[in-house]
Design a protein around this motif. Sequence first.
Motif, mmCIF file in Angstrom:
data_model
loop_
_atom_site.group_PDB
_atom_site.id
_atom_site.type_symbol
_atom_site.label_atom_id
_atom_site.label_comp_id
_atom_site.label_asym_id
_atom_site.label_seq_id
_atom_site.Cartn_x
_atom_site.Cartn_y
_atom_site.Cartn_z
ATOM 1 N N GLU A 60 0.824 -1.202 0.000
ATOM 2 C CA GLU A 60 0.000 0.000 0.000
ATOM 3 C C GLU A 60 0.863 1.260 0.000
ATOM 4 O O GLU A 60 0.550 2.237 -0.684
ATOM 5 N N PHE A 64 0.868 4.128 -2.812
ATOM 6 C CA PHE A 64 0.656 5.544 -2.489
ATOM 7 C C PHE A 64 1.768 6.394 -3.095
ATOM 8 O O PHE A 64 1.513 7.415 -3.749
ATOM 9 N N LEU A 67 1.509 6.680 -6.870
ATOM 10 C CA LEU A 67 0.440 7.598 -7.288
ATOM 11 C C LEU A 67 0.843 9.050 -7.022
ATOM 12 O O LEU A 67 0.593 9.939 -7.843
ATOM 13 N N LEU A 77 -2.006 2.933 -14.320
ATOM 14 C CA LEU A 77 -2.897 3.315 -13.224
ATOM 15 C C LEU A 77 -3.804 2.132 -12.853
ATOM 16 O O LEU A 77 -4.030 1.853 -11.666
ATOM 17 N N ARG A 78 -4.279 1.431 -13.880
ATOM 18 C CA ARG A 78 -5.098 0.236 -13.602
ATOM 19 C C ARG A 78 -4.307 -0.775 -12.783
ATOM 20 O O ARG A 78 -4.836 -1.409 -11.879
ATOM 21 N N ILE A 81 -4.136 0.391 -9.128
ATOM 22 C CA ILE A 81 -5.437 0.228 -8.465
ATOM 23 C C ILE A 81 -5.725 -1.257 -8.217
ATOM 24 O O ILE A 81 -6.219 -1.647 -7.153
ATOM 25 N N LEU A 84 -3.564 -2.559 -5.351
ATOM 26 C CA LEU A 84 -4.108 -2.116 -4.060
ATOM 27 C C LEU A 84 -5.192 -3.085 -3.577
ATOM 28 O O LEU A 84 -5.271 -3.419 -2.393
ATOM 29 N N ARG A 85 -6.050 -3.520 -4.502
ATOM 30 C CA ARG A 85 -7.120 -4.442 -4.136
ATOM 31 C C ARG A 85 -6.575 -5.845 -3.874
ATOM 32 O O ARG A 85 -6.964 -6.522 -2.924
ATOM 33 N N TYR A 206 -8.925 -7.015 -15.498
ATOM 34 C CA TYR A 206 -9.074 -5.557 -15.518
ATOM 35 C C TYR A 206 -7.781 -4.865 -15.950
ATOM 36 O O TYR A 206 -7.810 -3.923 -16.765
ATOM 37 N N PHE B 64 -10.926 6.343 -10.260
ATOM 38 C CA PHE B 64 -9.975 6.166 -11.364
ATOM 39 C C PHE B 64 -9.824 7.476 -12.126
ATOM 40 O O PHE B 64 -8.706 7.933 -12.400
ATOM 41 N N LEU B 67 -7.875 10.086 -10.186
ATOM 42 C CA LEU B 67 -6.436 9.800 -10.174
ATOM 43 C C LEU B 67 -5.816 10.090 -11.540
ATOM 44 O O LEU B 67 -4.716 10.647 -11.634
ATOM 45 N N PRO B 72 -4.065 13.720 -7.617
ATOM 46 C CA PRO B 72 -4.069 14.316 -6.275
ATOM 47 C C PRO B 72 -2.861 13.856 -5.453
ATOM 48 O O PRO B 72 -2.283 12.804 -5.742
ATOM 49 N N LEU B 77 -5.105 12.587 -1.954
ATOM 50 C CA LEU B 77 -4.774 11.245 -2.443
ATOM 51 C C LEU B 77 -5.176 10.199 -1.404
ATOM 52 O O LEU B 77 -5.725 9.138 -1.744
ATOM 53 N N ILE B 81 -7.740 7.021 -1.996
ATOM 54 C CA ILE B 81 -7.346 5.637 -1.683
ATOM 55 C C ILE B 81 -8.274 5.053 -0.617
ATOM 56 O O ILE B 81 -8.687 3.899 -0.692
ATOM 57 N N LEU B 84 -11.689 4.231 -2.153
ATOM 58 C CA LEU B 84 -11.603 2.990 -2.934
ATOM 59 C C LEU B 84 -11.798 1.777 -2.026
ATOM 60 O O LEU B 84 -12.466 0.815 -2.382
ATOM 61 N N ARG B 85 -11.189 1.810 -0.863
ATOM 62 C CA ARG B 85 -11.306 0.694 0.069
ATOM 63 C C ARG B 85 -12.688 0.665 0.718
ATOM 64 O O ARG B 85 -13.309 -0.382 0.872
ATOM 65 N N TYR B 206 -7.111 7.328 8.854
ATOM 66 C CA TYR B 206 -6.033 7.438 7.858
ATOM 67 C C TYR B 206 -6.158 8.734 7.042
ATOM 68 O O TYR B 206 -5.169 9.437 6.821
ATOM 69 N N PRO B 219 -0.733 1.154 6.042
ATOM 70 C CA PRO B 219 0.607 1.730 6.197
ATOM 71 C C PRO B 219 0.634 2.691 7.383
ATOM 72 O O PRO B 219 -0.302 3.462 7.567
ATOM 73 N N PHE B 222 2.768 8.126 5.936
ATOM 74 C CA PHE B 222 3.229 8.478 4.586
ATOM 75 C C PHE B 222 4.091 9.725 4.669
ATOM 76 O O PHE B 222 3.669 10.727 5.189
#
Lengths: 222, 222
Positions: A60, A64, A67, A77-78, A81, A84-85, A206, B64, B67, B72, B77, B81, B84-85, B206, B219, B222
């Motif tokens: 992660e 970060f 990005l 970018l895909r 992402i 991350l998942r 993806y 997506f 980003l 960002p 950012l 992130i 997304l989670r 976070y 994490p 950062f």
Amino acid sequence: MRESYHDELEATTNDVVTMAQLVRTAVAEATSSLIDADLARAEKVISDDARVDDLHDGVELRCFNLLARQAPVAGELRTVIAVLRMCYELSRMGDLAVHVAETARLRFPEHAVPDPVAEQFSEMARLADAMIATATRTLIDRDAEDAERLASDDSAVDDLRREQFRLLLGDDWTYGVEKAVDTALLGRYYERIADHAVAIGSRVIYIVSGEAPEGENWPKAF
Amino acid sequence: MRESYHDELEATTNDVVTMAQLVRTAVAEATSSLIDADLARAEKVISDDARVDDLHDGVELRCFNLLARQAPVAGELRTVIAVLRMCYELSRMGDLAVHVAETARLRFPEHAVPDPVAEQFSEMARLADAMIATATRTLIDRDAEDAERLASDDSAVDDLRREQFRLLLGDDWTYGVEKAVDTALLGRYYERIADHAVAIGSRVIYIVSGEAPEGENWPKAF
């Protein structure tokens, strides 16, 4: 700068592959600890999970930084992402292997599950291991075709679980409530491990295509 | 351009809040369908989950695009992130509510769970609902302090689950294997719903601080 960026993206993917290897070991060892009522092995699975969690945190952090510093677009970018998942899916699989080991530990020195269902768990673990191996290989090779096949591997795990329910809810079940409950919950853990492997395959699709297979919780196109 | 960027980030957060509202309804309605053996209500929870999944896909697409187009950094950012989670956590909570409703549907016209454990599920659902409400509010208010308290709310759900195990593994359990297995699995679903609410709280912490509470898979800084 671009050179180091690609190195960083590759290192991140390599960490995901390492996580997958650790999770395969965790699932195999947790299953052994369950079937052999092996306390030391169960304890090791439980303590080793910290390495998976550390890798999760590291991946992660790398994502970060990628990005923030590189602002990747399109396929790169895909990939970030998706990674991350994926690292989350893998950390969950590690947690589920820990739950299996915890069940073995809780019932020690008894065997948590009777022989007929123990065989099914061996087979579920074997299927899950093959699925994680496939998911990892498709990530390395960017192989969307094989990643798609993970969904049908998953249905074999679901079939085993249905068979298990028939066993433990049938008139021939003589092992009592506790072993039925343990079996049902353990079956759920293996089912979820397999689901996460399918989800990793979906992220590979993806990355490659920008599209998700139908029915997946994933944006259809970018 | 920056103006529209902030609008887009806010719209994305609003979608997460909408998802949370839908999930609260799903958990409450699934619990009613379980306790009242209400088939129509169970069916509605199952079909309504598509709205949660659609929002999940929409939030990912927005993230997506944010980003890709805005690159960002720092707190913004972190927000993307985290969102997304969060949308994944919420879609999983929706799936778990569906599992509760599916159990009600499977056992209809019978009640899936006997009275003593039905009361516990009501209480678990009440606690989970309050936790999702808290998680949502802390996201809107960026309130890291209240987000941290979600972990202690979670332990009340865990306590109820332990109590439930004592009930169904005790000598007084006269409801048979099937109801014990259903209860154990349903308990797992509610436990996971509460876990996801805690995880959303961790993402709020976070966003605010750039750090995760100790022991979280996140994490450290950062």
